[in-house]
Scaffold this active site. Sequence first.
Site, short mmCIF file in Angstrom:
data_model
loop_
_atom_site.label_atom_id
_atom_site.label_comp_id
_atom_site.label_asym_id
_atom_site.label_seq_id
_atom_site.Cartn_x
_atom_site.Cartn_y
_atom_site.Cartn_z
N CYS A 1 0.81 -1.22 0.00
CA CYS A 1 0.00 0.00 0.00
C CYS A 1 0.84 1.27 0.00
O CYS A 1 0.30 2.37 -0.04
CB CYS A 1 -0.98 0.00 1.17
N CYS B 1 -2.05 -1.67 9.17
CA CYS B 1 -1.40 -0.45 9.66
C CYS B 1 -1.00 -0.60 11.12
O CYS B 1 0.10 -0.21 11.52
CB CYS B 1 -2.32 0.75 9.47
#
Length: 132
Positions: free
Chosen positions: A36, A105
């Site tokens: 990402c 994350c």
Amino acid sequence: MSELYSAKVLDHVNNPRNVGSLEDADVVVQAGDPNCGDALVFFIKIENDMIRDIKFLIKGCGAAIATSSIATELVMRKTLDEVLTLNDQKIATALDGLPEEKMHCSNMAASALHAAVQQYRSTQAGKTAPIG
């Protein structure tokens, strides 16, 4: 975006804590998610086996910013052993949850902190050269 994220996530996205670098850091550790494009750097000052100060720089999405920010708050003034108990779920819980597709994350932040502790301990044990 606000319908996907809790008020705590949005607060940390808009007002991230502990952003910056530390010139006298004992450990500098980088992490990233190539899938990402997130890139994270933690700068950590350690005294008496405890996090005395921590800063971070990040290039990433809102969830990456929020998880890095809250992670710094969760480990500030904690022992290195306590830092090693922090995981992606504890970070997400501290933010009142994250969408499943953003859990990577919180994993990035937790993994980077664990790597920092291991790097510091290896350096202290004389196994690796100190940074700088």
